[in-house]
Design a protein around this motif. Structure first.
Motif, PDB file in Angstrom:
ATOM      1  N   ILE A   1       0.845  -1.202   0.000  1.00 43.38           N
ATOM      2  CA  ILE A   1       0.000   0.000   0.000  1.00 43.38           C
ATOM      3  C   ILE A   1       0.880   1.252   0.000  1.00 43.38           C
ATOM      4  O   ILE A   1       0.619   2.204  -0.745  1.00 43.38           O
ATOM      5  N   ALA A   2       1.918   1.248   0.820  1.00 38.30           N
ATOM      6  CA  ALA A   2       2.814   2.408   0.883  1.00 38.30           C
ATOM      7  C   ALA A   2       3.502   2.631  -0.468  1.00 38.30           C
ATOM      8  O   ALA A   2       3.618   3.769  -0.936  1.00 38.30           O
ATOM      9  N   ALA A   3       3.941   1.563  -1.115  1.00 43.61           N
ATOM     10  CA  ALA A   3       4.589   1.688  -2.427  1.00 43.61           C
ATOM     11  C   ALA A   3       3.607   2.208  -3.467  1.00 43.61           C
ATOM     12  O   ALA A   3       3.938   3.077  -4.286  1.00 43.61           O
ATOM     13  N   TRP A   4       2.370   1.726  -3.421  1.00 45.04           N
ATOM     14  CA  TRP A   4       1.342   2.191  -4.353  1.00 45.04           C
ATOM     15  C   TRP A   4       1.064   3.679  -4.158  1.00 45.04           C
ATOM     16  O   TRP A   4       0.981   4.439  -5.112  1.00 45.04           O
ATOM     17  N   MET A   5       0.945   4.098  -2.886  1.00 42.23           N
ATOM     18  CA  MET A   5       0.686   5.513  -2.588  1.00 42.23           C
ATOM     19  C   MET A   5       1.864   6.385  -3.017  1.00 42.23           C
ATOM     20  O   MET A   5       1.674   7.484  -3.543  1.00 42.23           O
TER      21      MET A   5
ATOM     22  N   GLN B   1       3.995   5.754  -5.474  1.00 43.30           N
ATOM     23  CA  GLN B   1       3.971   5.835  -6.937  1.00 43.30           C
ATOM     24  C   GLN B   1       2.899   6.806  -7.421  1.00 43.30           C
ATOM     25  O   GLN B   1       3.103   7.568  -8.359  1.00 43.30           O
ATOM     26  N   ARG B   2       1.758   6.766  -6.780  1.00 40.63           N
ATOM     27  CA  ARG B   2       0.661   7.660  -7.135  1.00 40.63           C
ATOM     28  C   ARG B   2       1.067   9.116  -6.926  1.00 40.63           C
ATOM     29  O   ARG B   2       0.817   9.977  -7.766  1.00 40.63           O
ATOM     30  N   ARG B   3       1.711   9.387  -5.800  1.00 36.24           N
ATOM     31  CA  ARG B   3       2.194  10.736  -5.495  1.00 36.24           C
ATOM     32  C   ARG B   3       3.240  11.162  -6.516  1.00 36.24           C
ATOM     33  O   ARG B   3       3.226  12.279  -7.009  1.00 36.24           O
ATOM     34  N   ARG B   4       4.167  10.263  -6.858  1.00 36.60           N
ATOM     35  CA  ARG B   4       5.231  10.580  -7.824  1.00 36.60           C
ATOM     36  C   ARG B   4       4.632  10.924  -9.182  1.00 36.60           C
ATOM     37  O   ARG B   4       5.092  11.843  -9.848  1.00 36.60           O
ATOM     38  N   ARG B   5       3.619  10.178  -9.595  1.00 39.10           N
ATOM     39  CA  ARG B   5       2.976  10.470 -10.887  1.00 39.10           C
ATOM     40  C   ARG B   5       2.361  11.865 -10.878  1.00 39.10           C
ATOM     41  O   ARG B   5       2.469  12.606 -11.857  1.00 39.10           O
ATOM     42  N   LEU B   6       1.706  12.212  -9.783  1.00 42.31           N
ATOM     43  CA  LEU B   6       1.127  13.551  -9.679  1.00 42.31           C
ATOM     44  C   LEU B   6       2.223  14.619  -9.686  1.00 42.31           C
ATOM     45  O   LEU B   6       2.100  15.641 -10.358  1.00 42.31           O
ATOM     46  N   GLN B   7       3.295  14.385  -8.944  1.00 41.58           N
ATOM     47  CA  GLN B   7       4.390  15.349  -8.905  1.00 41.58           C
ATOM     48  C   GLN B   7       5.020  15.520 -10.282  1.00 41.58           C
ATOM     49  O   GLN B   7       5.330  16.641 -10.688  1.00 41.58           O
ATOM     50  N   GLU B   8       5.189  14.424 -11.003  1.00 43.01           N
ATOM     51  CA  GLU B   8       5.772  14.509 -12.346  1.00 43.01           C
ATOM     52  C   GLU B   8       4.827  15.204 -13.313  1.00 43.01           C
ATOM     53  O   GLU B   8       5.251  16.008 -14.132  1.00 43.01           O
ATOM     54  N   ARG B   9       3.565  14.911 -13.228  1.00 45.75           N
ATOM     55  CA  ARG B   9       2.604  15.494 -14.163  1.00 45.75           C
ATOM     56  C   ARG B   9       2.405  16.987 -13.930  1.00 45.75           C
ATOM     57  O   ARG B   9       2.352  17.773 -14.859  1.00 45.75           O
ATOM     58  N   PHE B  10       2.304  17.381 -12.658  1.00 43.04           N
ATOM     59  CA  PHE B  10       1.977  18.765 -12.340  1.00 43.04           C
ATOM     60  C   PHE B  10       3.196  19.634 -12.083  1.00 43.04           C
ATOM     61  O   PHE B  10       3.075  20.854 -12.019  1.00 43.04           O
TER      62      PHE B  10
END
Length: 178
Positions: free
Chosen positions: A22-26, A28-37
């Motif tokens: 769960i921590a790894a999934w969260m 990765q999700r945060r990293r995708r948002l940081q990269e996109r925005f």
């Protein structure tokens, strides 16, 4: 080893593995948002006061953006806008305040023709942040100078800077960014 001992070992290990997943999934999700925005991620965290609220806001923006019909400009429209930008830049020499205002209007027209909503500045920022988060600071800086210019409070050097800022977003929106 008894069944109860085996369960006493396996259950905590399974829980730890699930939590790590769960921590790894969260993460990765945060990293995708940081990269996109890009920088807009941290700005939204600061504005909302928490990462969770910021991430929810950014995901909402992304969902709204996905519902829009954003399109690339065809070559003839890109050329027309490039010519219009050249005209705006040429006007800067004689009327810097007017040229900056026209640059702002030109950005709005490009956004509209690409399919972005253009009802208000704040909405424009939200919609642009999804695909243009890295150049959004240029738009903010240019817009702020344009607002001050309309009140007669911007220097010629600030107006020149606004044109540079508008150009960065213009190039990205029109598709002429190098």
């Amino acid at each position: 080893m008894s069944t109860s001992t085996l369960l006493a070992v396996l259950i905590p290990v399974a829980v730890v593995l699930i939590l790590a997943g769960i921590a790894a999934w969260m993460y990765q999700r945060r990293r995708r948002l940081q990269e996109r925005f890009g920088p807009e991620y941290e700005r939204t965290v600061e504005h909302t006061g928490s990462r969770r609220a910021a991430e929810n806001e950014l995901r909402d923006r992304q969902a709204r953006h996905d519902d829009l019909d954003i399109r690339e400009l065809p070559p003839e429209e890109r050329d027309r806008y490039a010519d219009a930008w050249t005209t705006v830049q040429q006007r800067f020499v004689d009327r810097p305040e007017g040229a900056v205002s026209q640059a702002d209007e030109l950005i709005t027209h490009v956004m509209r023709d690409r399919g972005y909503p253009t009802e208000g500045y704040e909405q424009q920022l939200r919609e642009l942040s999804v695909e243009h988060g890295r150049t959004l600071e240029h738009y903010r800086a240019a817009h702020e100078i344009n607002v001050r210019s309309s009140k007669g409070q911007a220097t010629t050097e600030e107006l020149r800077g606004a044109m540079v800022h508008y150009r960065a977003l213009f190039d990205e929106l029109v598709g002429t960014a190098r």
